[in-house]
Design an enzyme around this catalytic site. Structure first.
Site, PDB file in Angstrom:
ATOM      1  N   GLY B 319       0.838  -1.206   0.000  1.00  0.00           N
ATOM      2  CA  GLY B 319       0.000   0.000   0.000  1.00  0.00           C
ATOM      3  C   GLY B 319       0.869   1.250   0.000  1.00  0.00           C
ATOM      4  O   GLY B 319       0.576   2.233  -0.682  1.00  0.00           O
ATOM      5  N   TRP B 322       2.432   1.618  -3.412  1.00  0.00           N
ATOM      6  CA  TRP B 322       1.428   2.060  -4.379  1.00  0.00           C
ATOM      7  C   TRP B 322       1.419   3.591  -4.481  1.00  0.00           C
ATOM      8  O   TRP B 322       1.209   4.149  -5.546  1.00  0.00           O
ATOM      9  CB  TRP B 322       0.037   1.560  -3.938  1.00  0.00           C
ATOM     10  CG  TRP B 322      -1.092   2.060  -4.794  1.00  0.00           C
ATOM     11  CD1 TRP B 322      -1.593   1.478  -5.908  1.00  0.00           C
ATOM     12  CD2 TRP B 322      -1.870   3.245  -4.596  1.00  0.00           C
ATOM     13  NE1 TRP B 322      -2.635   2.228  -6.426  1.00  0.00           N
ATOM     14  CE2 TRP B 322      -2.817   3.321  -5.624  1.00  0.00           C
ATOM     15  CE3 TRP B 322      -1.855   4.268  -3.628  1.00  0.00           C
ATOM     16  CZ2 TRP B 322      -3.747   4.350  -5.739  1.00  0.00           C
ATOM     17  CZ3 TRP B 322      -2.773   5.301  -3.743  1.00  0.00           C
ATOM     18  CH2 TRP B 322      -3.697   5.333  -4.787  1.00  0.00           C
ATOM     19  N   HIS B 323       1.690   4.256  -3.335  1.00  0.00           N
ATOM     20  CA  HIS B 323       1.629   5.719  -3.331  1.00  0.00           C
ATOM     21  C   HIS B 323       2.752   6.356  -4.133  1.00  0.00           C
ATOM     22  O   HIS B 323       2.599   7.457  -4.647  1.00  0.00           O
ATOM     23  CB  HIS B 323       1.667   6.254  -1.901  1.00  0.00           C
ATOM     24  CG  HIS B 323       0.352   6.141  -1.210  1.00  0.00           C
ATOM     25  ND1 HIS B 323      -0.038   4.997  -0.557  1.00  0.00           N
ATOM     26  CD2 HIS B 323      -0.683   7.007  -1.104  1.00  0.00           C
ATOM     27  CE1 HIS B 323      -1.252   5.180  -0.069  1.00  0.00           C
ATOM     28  NE2 HIS B 323      -1.674   6.377  -0.391  1.00  0.00           N
ATOM     29  N   GLY B 324       3.884   5.699  -4.221  1.00  0.00           N
ATOM     30  CA  GLY B 324       4.962   6.323  -4.967  1.00  0.00           C
ATOM     31  C   GLY B 324       6.217   5.494  -4.941  1.00  0.00           C
ATOM     32  O   GLY B 324       6.406   4.640  -4.055  1.00  0.00           O
ATOM     33  N   PHE B 470       0.090  10.064  -7.666  1.00  0.00           N
ATOM     34  CA  PHE B 470       0.102   8.629  -7.399  1.00  0.00           C
ATOM     35  C   PHE B 470      -0.634   7.891  -8.506  1.00  0.00           C
ATOM     36  O   PHE B 470      -0.799   6.732  -8.503  1.00  0.00           O
ATOM     37  CB  PHE B 470      -0.530   8.322  -6.045  1.00  0.00           C
ATOM     38  CG  PHE B 470       0.095   9.117  -4.923  1.00  0.00           C
ATOM     39  CD1 PHE B 470       1.463   9.343  -4.915  1.00  0.00           C
ATOM     40  CD2 PHE B 470      -0.668   9.652  -3.914  1.00  0.00           C
ATOM     41  CE1 PHE B 470       2.052  10.086  -3.902  1.00  0.00           C
ATOM     42  CE2 PHE B 470      -0.086  10.392  -2.898  1.00  0.00           C
ATOM     43  CZ  PHE B 470       1.268  10.612  -2.892  1.00  0.00           C
TER      44      PHE B 470
END
Lengths: 346, 470
Positions: B319, B322-324, B470
């Protein structure tokens, strides 16, 4: 055909909507409208907004608008340049040497791209200058002047320039907002722009001059302090960059519009060149580059750094004149411009 | 095109006007065209990437749906996952992995000259990739029949209100709304407009107002005082919440104007009394996606305590990633994984019944304060550009130096003054648009106050939404 059209067009999406008066929204519009009316009604007594990123630029733009509205345009001479011109060239002193209508449009801490922008959008259409004076120095025409570029970025990001830079259908909308909508205009407030006051101490005179300082420059034996911002600018001189490009565009404009251009090399103290070991040689390169441009564009070159012998007592700091220096340099420029205008008239 | 830009203020009414005149199938085509224009406005070249990804998944889903051969269905699912994750990997993570690999090799004394791609990250790629993946998995699991209409599927993936920053809407929720004729009611229109207003207010009046102060404090973690650093991270917590929740509310409001209901993405997360509750209220569409498509397939909590903690940690690490493509996001995910595992270890599955019922006692207050500060510590890693900057920030807080700046205190107070009443009102009636139930003079005053605050506080630049990256 009818079946085909009804398969494409139908208003059934909204058919079930039971329309009601959105009382909350109507009330909100009335409240916002009331605030707007209050701002318009009270605008005479309310402070002007800073639409151009700084009090000085906003004040000059407002002053130029009023001059144009009062029929005080065209002007004989418009001065452009950064702070060494805005606080260093007094049109009142210059006019003492001859009957010229002069406006000082120089902007404190702004680079030539910012000056060019304000010139194109405000000064040129409203003041229609007959002669353009461009004040320069190696500090200004320099690829490393990040300090002034940051100030100029602030100007370009402010409400009026962003509205002017907008493209497409947004442009008239944004112009309308900044020109007519009070809620938008009054987001940025300041004291007393209406009378040309820039801050608590300074006020523009009727010719756009900010006023001269009385402090006296005292040269330090070690030159400029270690953390002086000019050290970052002058340590590796480079006659290129956005300021030089904008300066050349102004010269081109003068040639195309058939408006004589006078370039004034503003005086400064030797300490500025002593920042780097190659300072004197850099200055020679700067003079050579200006000579090259002069050959190309045929402008009049007034070298007050080399031509006038000024003392430390006539400077406020390393490159800004004080009241005594302003009086002397302005009178000299007034005389020179008087001769040039007379020469042009013949 | 940003929701808070003038371009969008012209774009939306034009699309709505045309939409209300058209019949159902034509409405879908119009929305699809508008969504591609909306996406192409940012960079038209990536429209082809979106179209390719959509078409590929559409045909794979059809083939998965059509076949009964289990192994073949699995192969097709793997192919879809590989293709989607390859696109994501190339555009988002390629440089991150090559740089990290080269750094690790260099640390072991093997200098490597790895290739670097100079590519732009396509906006919203993480959102639409996850959305497509969930569709494929749902079809594979037989939770959903593959749609036979490419237009409907393409609109499901690209529907412009949620295309670039979510919420990540499941196909089971959105596809039926696209396939069926939509009836628009007065409630759709009024609640849609109010949601847009609330979202704009959060973004323009709160998030964009605190943004310059956050940037200033995070740019100087080595010199700011302890109090300023603490206020800076509080302000960032407010900024990222208002920025993202504001976007989500606007997306839901805009979708409602078209008669479409999107999932709720935030439920006043900073009122959470535990970290588990925080993740039930923060970025709900992502947390439920990760739960359903990652945590539960990994085994969830079905294989003992150790496996549960491992699954929690893995889910949150991914997770975070996933953001960066940055180790700071991985650390942010790891911290949240550790918080969740720690919470489970200490309290098991017990929940504070009083807090769940909306009550608020001393225990809930303590839980709220602890949760908020744990979240804020993780935000430091999320906001910092480098790992070093995050450590410097934490060291600055621990140094107990200097005094607070008056302007930061004033901005924090102003932001709380605007945010807390709004969230309290939403929490009290458990709806995003509590204002609609109030008497009209109160509604009028609230709307006017929001509009005036936006005019008074808005900056001249359109500040992009944080989650666009993102």
């Amino acid at each position: 055909m009818k079946a085909f059209l009804s398969s494409i067009f139908s208003s059934e999406a909204l058919r079930g909507v039971a329309w009601r008066v959105p009382a909350g929204a109507v009330g909100a519009i009335a409240i916002v409208g009331g605030c707007e009316l209050f701002l318009h009604a009270g605008s005479r007594w309310l402070p002007d907004p800073v639409l151009w990123g700084s009090n000085e630029v906003s004040a000059k733009v407002e002053q130029v608008r009023r001059m144009a509205a009062a029929g005080r345009a065209p002007v004989d001479v418009l001065i452009l340049g950064p702070s060494h011109a805005s606080v260093g060239l007094s049109p009142k002193e210059m006019a003492a040497a001859g009957p010229l209508r002069i406006y000082n449009g120089a902007l404190n801490g702004r680079t030539y791209p910012a000056l060019e922008f304000v010139f194109r959008h405000v000064y040129e259409p409203l003041l229609k200058p007959r002669t353009l004076v461009l004040a320069v120095s190696p500090l200004v025409l320099n690829a490393h002047n990040r300090w002034m570029e940051r100030n100029s970025a602030q100007l370009f990001a402010s409400p009026y320039p962003t509205a002017l830079q907008a493209s497409g259908p947004i442009r008239p909308l944004r112009r309308f907002l900044v020109d007519h909508v009070g809620l938008y205009r009054y987001r940025h407030r300041q004291q007393g722009l209406r009378d040309g006051r820039i801050d608590g101490r300074r006020r523009l005179d009727e010719f756009g001059f900010v006023g001269a300082a009385t402090a006296v420059y005292r040269a330090a034996p070690d030159g400029l302090p270690r953390d002086h911002p000019y050290r970052q600018i002058m340590h590796a001189y480079d006659f290129s960059g956005p300021s030089v490009d904008a300066f050349v565009r102004l010269l081109s404009w003068g040639r195309e519009a058939n408006v004589p251009i006078v370039v004034v090399n503003m005086p400064f103290r030797g300490a500025m060149l002593d920042i780097s070991a190659t300072g004197r040689a850099d200055y020679e390169r700067y003079l050579a580059a200006m000579a090259g441009l002069r050959r190309e564009f045929g402008f009049r070159w007034l070298d007050y750094e080399g031509g006038l012998t000024l003392a430390d007592a006539e400077f406020r700091d390393v490159d800004h004149l004080n009241a005594a220096g302003v009086a002397r340099v302005s009178r000299q420029l007034g005389q020179d411009l008087g001769l040039l205008v007379a020469e042009a008239a013949r | 095109m940003l929701f808070n830009s003038w371009e969008f203020a012209l774009f939306l009414p034009a699309v709505l006007a045309a939409y209300y005149m058209l019949a159902h199938r034509a409405q879908n085509r119009l929305l699809l065209a508008a969504s591609y224009v909306f996406y192409g406005w940012w960079d038209y070249r990536f429209v082809t990437l979106l179209a390719f990804s959509t078409t590929f998944d559409f045909y794979l889903a059809r083939r998965i749906d059509a076949t009964e051969d289990r192994r073949r269905r699995k192969r097709l699912l793997v192919l879809s996952c590989v293709s989607n994750l390859t696109l994501l990997g190339v555009f988002k993570y390629f440089n991150f992995f090559t740089d990290s690999f080269a750094a690790a090799a260099a640390a072991l004394g093997v200098p490597l000259d790895m290739p670097t791609l100079r590519i732009i990250l396509p906006v919203g790629i993480s959102f639409y990739t996850f959305q497509s993946l969930s569709y494929i998995v749902d079809v594979y699991r037989r939770d959903l029949r593959a749609t036979g209409s490419l237009v409907d599927f393409a609109l499901f993936v690209s529907f412009f209100p949620h295309l670039v920053a979510g919420p990540i809407v499941r196909a089971t929720k959105l596809l039926p709304q696209i396939q069926m004729r939509r009836a628009i009611t007065w409630d759709h229109l009024s609640s849609g407009v109010v949601l847009i207003l609330i979202g704009l207010f959060r973004k323009v009046a709160i998030a964009d107002t605190v943004a310059p102060f956050v940037n200033e404090v995070f740019a100087r973690p080595g010199t700011e005082s302890t109090a300023n650093l603490v206020i800076g991270v509080y302000l960032f917590a407010i900024q990222i919440y208002c920025d993202f929740a504001g976007y989500s509310e606007m997306a839901r409001g805009i979708a409602r104007l078209f008669g479409i209901e999107l999932s709720e993405n935030f439920q006043q997360p900073y009122f959470s009394t535990s970290i588990t509750e925080f993740w039930r209220r923060w970025h709900i569409s992502l947390s439920t996606w990760l739960r359903d498509y990652l945590y539960i397939p990994l085994g969830g909590n079905r294989h003992g305590a150790a496996a549960t903690y491992r699954n929690l940690m893995l889910t949150m690490l991914l997770g975070g990633l996933w953001h960066g493509a940055n180790w700071t996001f991985v650390v942010w995910g790891a911290l949240h994984g550790a918080y969740l595992a720690g919470h489970k270890l200490l309290l098991g599955d017990r929940r504070d019944a009083r807090a769940d019922a909306g009550g608020f006692g001393l225990r809930a207050a303590a839980g709220l304060a602890i949760t908020l500060h744990l979240v804020c510590i993780a935000w430091i890693f999320f906001r910092a550009e480098t790992f070093g900057q995050a450590w410097q920030y934490l060291a600055g807080i621990a140094s107990l130096r200097g005094a607070p700046r008056a302007d930061l205190i004033a901005v924090l107070a102003a932001a709380l003054f605007m945010l807390v009443p709004l969230d309290l009102a939403q929490r009290k009636v458990r709806t995003s648009t509590p204002v609609l139930a109030w008497p009209w003079p109160v509604r009028a005053a609230v709307y006017a106050a929001m509009v005036l605050a936006m005019f008074a506080l808005r900056t001249d630049e359109s500040i992009p939404f944080i989650y666009f990256q993102f």
